[in-house]
Enzyme design. Structure first.
Site, PDB file in Angstrom:
ATOM      1  N   LYS A 134       1.697   6.229  -6.556  1.00  0.00           N
ATOM      2  CA  LYS A 134       1.410   5.275  -5.482  1.00  0.00           C
ATOM      3  C   LYS A 134       2.010   5.805  -4.183  1.00  0.00           C
ATOM      4  CE  LYS A 134       3.171   0.817  -3.792  1.00  0.00           C
ATOM      5  NZ  LYS A 134       4.058  -0.332  -4.100  1.00  0.00           N
ATOM      6  N   ARG A 190      -0.822  -1.749  -7.182  1.00  0.00           N
ATOM      7  CA  ARG A 190      -1.677  -1.686  -8.367  1.00  0.00           C
ATOM      8  C   ARG A 190      -3.145  -1.499  -7.994  1.00  0.00           C
ATOM      9  NH1 ARG A 190       0.644  -7.403 -10.019  1.00  0.00           N
ATOM     10  NH2 ARG A 190       2.330  -6.431  -8.836  1.00  0.00           N
ATOM     11  N   ASP A 202       0.366  -8.430  -0.835  1.00  0.00           N
ATOM     12  CA  ASP A 202       1.587  -7.642  -1.012  1.00  0.00           C
ATOM     13  C   ASP A 202       1.709  -7.084  -2.421  1.00  0.00           C
ATOM     14  OD1 ASP A 202       3.934  -6.469  -0.178  1.00  0.00           O
ATOM     15  OD2 ASP A 202       5.174  -8.225  -0.612  1.00  0.00           O
ATOM     16  N   ASP A 248       4.616  -0.499   3.868  1.00  0.00           N
ATOM     17  CA  ASP A 248       4.074  -1.727   3.292  1.00  0.00           C
ATOM     18  C   ASP A 248       4.625  -2.941   4.031  1.00  0.00           C
ATOM     19  OD1 ASP A 248       2.886  -3.632   1.707  1.00  0.00           O
ATOM     20  OD2 ASP A 248       4.345  -3.436   0.065  1.00  0.00           O
ATOM     21  N   LYS A 254       5.520  -9.648   4.534  1.00  0.00           N
ATOM     22  CA  LYS A 254       6.888  -9.688   4.034  1.00  0.00           C
ATOM     23  C   LYS A 254       7.816 -10.304   5.077  1.00  0.00           C
ATOM     24  CE  LYS A 254       6.549  -5.403   1.302  1.00  0.00           C
ATOM     25  NZ  LYS A 254       6.920  -5.917  -0.027  1.00  0.00           N
ATOM     26  N   ASP A 290       7.964   3.023   0.070  1.00  0.00           N
ATOM     27  CA  ASP A 290       6.988   2.488  -0.870  1.00  0.00           C
ATOM     28  C   ASP A 290       5.976   3.535  -1.320  1.00  0.00           C
ATOM     29  OD1 ASP A 290       6.456   0.265  -2.419  1.00  0.00           O
ATOM     30  OD2 ASP A 290       4.871  -0.470  -1.106  1.00  0.00           O
ATOM     31  N   GLU A 299      -0.157  -4.703  -3.589  1.00  0.00           N
ATOM     32  CA  GLU A 299      -1.192  -3.720  -3.231  1.00  0.00           C
ATOM     33  C   GLU A 299      -1.107  -2.431  -4.036  1.00  0.00           C
ATOM     34  OE1 GLU A 299       2.164  -1.804  -1.870  1.00  0.00           O
ATOM     35  OE2 GLU A 299       1.693  -3.932  -1.678  1.00  0.00           O
TER      36      GLU A 299
END
Length: 491
Positions: A255, A341, A337, A260, A267, A278, A339
């Site tokens: 990933k 996956r 959030d 993010d 967030k 991230d 995201e």
């Protein structure tokens, strides 16, 4: 990008101790026995080491501890580092001892009187791993020390050859740390892809899939994450072909969310600056591929990373949207959030469709829930294959990288049911890291050995670790390299 401190291998000559500069390390057992170099240093310093051994402080010393004597008498060195080590030690003990030496040296010239030490290669790797600082964006300091490391041993050429693959792994770890530590205005998706392309120079085959390519492939879940950002979404493919031509590769999938914000499901401001990390899963995959290429691993391994930025805008994906994956399944977006996956599911499917791998391992800073469960000591390990999973856990244990197996189960799928699509992208707060893994498992083909590594708690930490200063750790590069060596390399 950081580079390893130069390490030179020299002949072991205790008679030259008096003229050595910088810091000099000698070895003493926990029982107080000195090796040849320690005895020489003790004579030169008029019994300083013997007095140290007889002190109350030495009685409390543990294996791997370094006790420093500043400006020892009879020597040019500014410090004599007394390393407490048993004669028989494990690779991990040797590596941690080397890391302790590097931490104390703080970038200054260091000569290690290794002699015929057992596990000298592991000690050298420990020095290389810990001698790291991310200062790319600090003003240059004219007085900043940057000295070489000299390993004085009885067979320099043999030790240098033994250290070569270990130092290749250390280079991969450093690259991973650099990528994770970089701020998002520097490490954009385009810059990340550029750094990956540079690795063509070490023998990797690299391909960058742009948004038009991803659209043709049907990677709509990945593209949906990045559609609110001005940075283009990409997938980078790195292929190392060191094994037999007909051998299926191991696929590593990462990933790579370079920043993010959470998207429309924004967030909180507090702590959002940490979301530069991230892309940690992609960082580990990239560093691992570098390590494999540098040490010329006799295995076929393909690394794929999905590079996106999750930003809110008028074009961003919304809660309630339904997106179709490359596999064909539809996903109702409940929380933008969640995201990671969405990025992984398309890249996982693509990796299986194109490369028909022998196994798949994905890595992601996926859930805060795994930090609640395991803290910062262990990554969460989810798998559908006991053989592959046990092999990875063994490799992680051998490399001193914490990993703990977590459960999977069909009952958790109930939390992912959607009224309007094939699934939701979140399953609520209960078992959050498990439902995330269950989501990913839907994109793993029947019979495909698979591991999901949730590295949210171990990719970057706020305190020093045994092998790294606070910040990015490089967790996973050593374990994955060991797994490849143990399970996928040709004899």
């Amino acid at each position: 990008m950081s580079s390893l401190t130069p390490i030179r291998f020299a002949e072991y000559d205790p008679k030259a101790l008096a003229e050595m500069t910088g810091r000099v390390a000698v070895m003493v057992t926990p029982e107080g026995s000195m090796d040849q170099a320690a005895r020489s240093a003790n004579r030169l310093s008029k019994g300083a080491i013997a007095r140290l051994i007889g002190s109350e402080g030495f009685k409390k010393a543990k294996s791997g501890d370094v006790i420093s004597v500043s400006w020892p008498a009879g020597m040019q060195a500014e410090a004599l580092d007394v390393l407490v080590l048993p004669r028989k030690l494990t690779p991990v003990e040797a590596r941690k001892a080397g890391a302790n030496l590097a931490k104390g040296a703080a970038g200054k010239r260091l000569t290690v009187m290794a002699g015929g030490m057992n596990k000298a290669a592991d000690l050298t790797q420990g020095i290389a791993l810990r001698d790291y600082e991310f200062d790319n964006h600090k003003s240059p300091q004219d007085d900043k020390p940057k000295g070489e490391v000299v390993i004085a041993c009885k067979a320099p050429s043999e030790l240098e050859a033994a250290c070569a693959p270990l130092l290749a792994v250390a280079e991969g770890v450093h690259m991973t740390r650099d990528l994770i530590n970089e701020p998002a205005n520097v490490l954009t998706t385009t810059e990340f892809a550029r750094r990956i392309e540079e690795m063509k120079g070490i023998g990797l085959e690299v391909e960058i899939l742009e948004e038009a390519d991803l659209e043709k492939l049907g990677m709509r879940t990945l593209l949906s994450v990045g559609q609110g950002s001005d940075s283009p979404s990409k997938v980078a493919v790195m292929h190392w072909k060191g094994g037999a031509k007909d051998a299926a590769p191991l696929a590593l999938v990462g990933k790579g969310v370079v920043f993010d914000t959470g998207g429309i499901s924004l967030k909180p401001a507090a702590g959002m600056e940490e979301m530069t990390m991230d892309m940690g899963g992609a960082g580990v995959v990239t560093g691992t591929m570098k390590a494999l290429a540098l040490r010329k691993a006799k295995a076929n391994v393909v690394g794929l990373v999905g590079l996106v930025e999750n930003m809110p805008s008028g074009n961003a994906i919304r809660p309630g949207d339904v997106v179709k994956s490359m596999k064909g399944d539809t996903v109702e977006i409940i929380n933008t959030d969640a995201e990671g996956r969405l990025v992984l599911c398309d890249v996982l499917w693509y990796a299986q469709e194109r490369f028909k791998p022998a196994g798949v391992i994905d890595l992601a800073t996926l859930t805060g829930a795994i930090i609640i469960g395991l803290g910062h000591e262990n990554a969460g390990v989810f798998s559908n294959d006991d053989g592959l999973c046990n092999a990875f856990l063994k490799a992680a244990g051998a490399e001193d990288e914490g990993a703990w197996r977590m459960p999977l189960g069909k009952a958790y799928d109930e939390q992912l049911k959607s009224r309007i699509a094939d699934m939701k992208n979140v399953g609520g707060r209960p078992a959050g890291s498990i439902t995330a893994a269950q989501f990913l498992q839907r994109f793993i083909k029947d019979g495909m050995p698979w591991i999901h590594l949730d590295i949210a708690g171990v990719a970057s930490v706020k305190t020093d670790t045994a092998y790294a200063p606070k910040g990015a750790t490089g967790w996973g590069v050593m374990a994955l390299n060991r797994l490849v060596a143990d399970e996928f390399e040709a004899e």
